[in-house]
Design a protein around this motif. Sequence first.
Motif, PDB file in Angstrom:
ATOM      1  N   TRP A 201       0.947  -1.028  -0.004  1.00  0.00           N
ATOM      2  CA  TRP A 201       0.013   0.136  -0.093  1.00  0.00           C
ATOM      3  C   TRP A 201       0.816   1.301  -0.033  1.00  0.00           C
ATOM      4  O   TRP A 201       1.813   1.234   0.431  1.00  0.00           O
ATOM      5  CB  TRP A 201      -0.933  -0.039   1.246  1.00  0.00           C
ATOM      6  N   ASN A 202       0.326   2.377  -0.722  1.00  0.00           N
ATOM      7  CA  ASN A 202       0.978   3.616  -0.300  1.00  0.00           C
ATOM      8  C   ASN A 202       0.424   4.412   0.656  1.00  0.00           C
ATOM      9  O   ASN A 202      -0.701   4.667   0.628  1.00  0.00           O
ATOM     10  CB  ASN A 202       0.751   4.379  -1.709  1.00  0.00           C
ATOM     11  N   PRO A 203       1.185   4.689   1.677  1.00  0.00           N
ATOM     12  CA  PRO A 203       0.659   5.420   2.802  1.00  0.00           C
ATOM     13  C   PRO A 203       0.013   6.651   2.707  1.00  0.00           C
ATOM     14  O   PRO A 203      -0.800   7.065   3.027  1.00  0.00           O
ATOM     15  CB  PRO A 203       1.874   5.412   3.895  1.00  0.00           C
ATOM     16  N   GLY A 204       0.835   7.445   1.488  1.00  0.00           N
ATOM     17  CA  GLY A 204       0.179   8.866   1.322  1.00  0.00           C
ATOM     18  C   GLY A 204      -1.473   8.691   0.648  1.00  0.00           C
ATOM     19  O   GLY A 204      -2.440   9.489   1.110  1.00  0.00           O
ATOM     20  N   VAL A 205      -1.343   7.714  -0.267  1.00  0.00           N
ATOM     21  CA  VAL A 205      -2.785   7.340  -0.638  1.00  0.00           C
ATOM     22  C   VAL A 205      -3.795   6.907   0.284  1.00  0.00           C
ATOM     23  O   VAL A 205      -4.975   7.506   0.499  1.00  0.00           O
ATOM     24  CB  VAL A 205      -2.974   6.462  -1.781  1.00  0.00           C
ATOM     25  N   VAL A 206      -3.295   6.062   1.196  1.00  0.00           N
ATOM     26  CA  VAL A 206      -4.028   5.662   2.314  1.00  0.00           C
ATOM     27  C   VAL A 206      -4.854   6.838   3.183  1.00  0.00           C
ATOM     28  O   VAL A 206      -5.939   6.950   3.616  1.00  0.00           O
ATOM     29  CB  VAL A 206      -3.505   4.820   3.189  1.00  0.00           C
ATOM     30  N   PHE A 207      -3.661   7.773   3.563  1.00  0.00           N
ATOM     31  CA  PHE A 207      -4.141   8.939   4.391  1.00  0.00           C
ATOM     32  C   PHE A 207      -5.040  10.011   3.789  1.00  0.00           C
ATOM     33  O   PHE A 207      -5.733  10.592   4.419  1.00  0.00           O
ATOM     34  CB  PHE A 207      -2.943   9.557   5.044  1.00  0.00           C
ATOM     35  N   VAL A 208      -4.843   9.977   2.441  1.00  0.00           N
ATOM     36  CA  VAL A 208      -5.717  10.933   1.766  1.00  0.00           C
ATOM     37  C   VAL A 208      -7.089  10.299   1.493  1.00  0.00           C
ATOM     38  O   VAL A 208      -8.082  11.292   1.780  1.00  0.00           O
ATOM     39  CB  VAL A 208      -5.057  11.078   0.336  1.00  0.00           C
TER      40      VAL A 208
END
Length: 259
Positions: A201-208
């Motif tokens: 998973w991409n953490p930036g995408v998850v938090f967005v």
Amino acid sequence: LWFALYFYLCLCHEPFRDEAQSFMIAKHNSIPGIMRFCWEEGHPWLWHLFLYPFAHLGFPYAGVKWLGFALTAAGIGVYVRKSPFPLPVTALTVFLEYSYYCSFGRCYALMLLLCMLTAASWKNRLRRPWLTALCIGLLASVHLMAWPLCLMLACIHAAELVRAAGSRWRLLAPLAGLAPAALFCLPLWPQIESTFAKFGWNPGVVFVLLGLSAAGTVVIFALLPTVLGRKERLHRDLCRTPVRADQKERERRRLRASA
């Protein structure tokens, strides 16, 4: 009875290795050093900051459990004082599993106290939004387990402030509550990245996506009461039985006859 029981448990408790690790991190590091080390702990560094003055003033490692006991006792005291439940229920629930946290020096005792303070401030959240937001932010700064609860409370709090009358400056209160959470949680970013990388998973995408979900939740909670109120009024108007003229005349005659 609660005090006597858990005081005895603290006397019998032998500190664990994870208790020693937190204390050593606080004792042998400056505050920037604690921030660098906290990602290995897996939870924010508010607990280490709490231990920092005690460790540097010579507080013994074996006495850390008494700090946990004091924090838990304070949380239990807030619960007993502010509990909305009948006294027998309150007296029984103080012996639930979370009371065990007082017998060892870990961050869970601090989480219990802040959870009770957040619950106590929730009743006056519209009059004192900054205090409630601060309690939520500090609770999120103790452990990752508190993040889902704090996110839900922050969304509900923000939605109610949008609907409530008063100064628009109060809408900044939930954002101000994020300040301590960001301060204590951002050093965990390396561990969050490595954990997400294991799942691809991409953490930036998850938090967005989490941010967009939180914003959508705030909008829904803010608009839902208005939509439901209009629907209820429309349903009441549609289902209202029209009163015929002859019915009104019969009602007037009945009233004159009774007079």
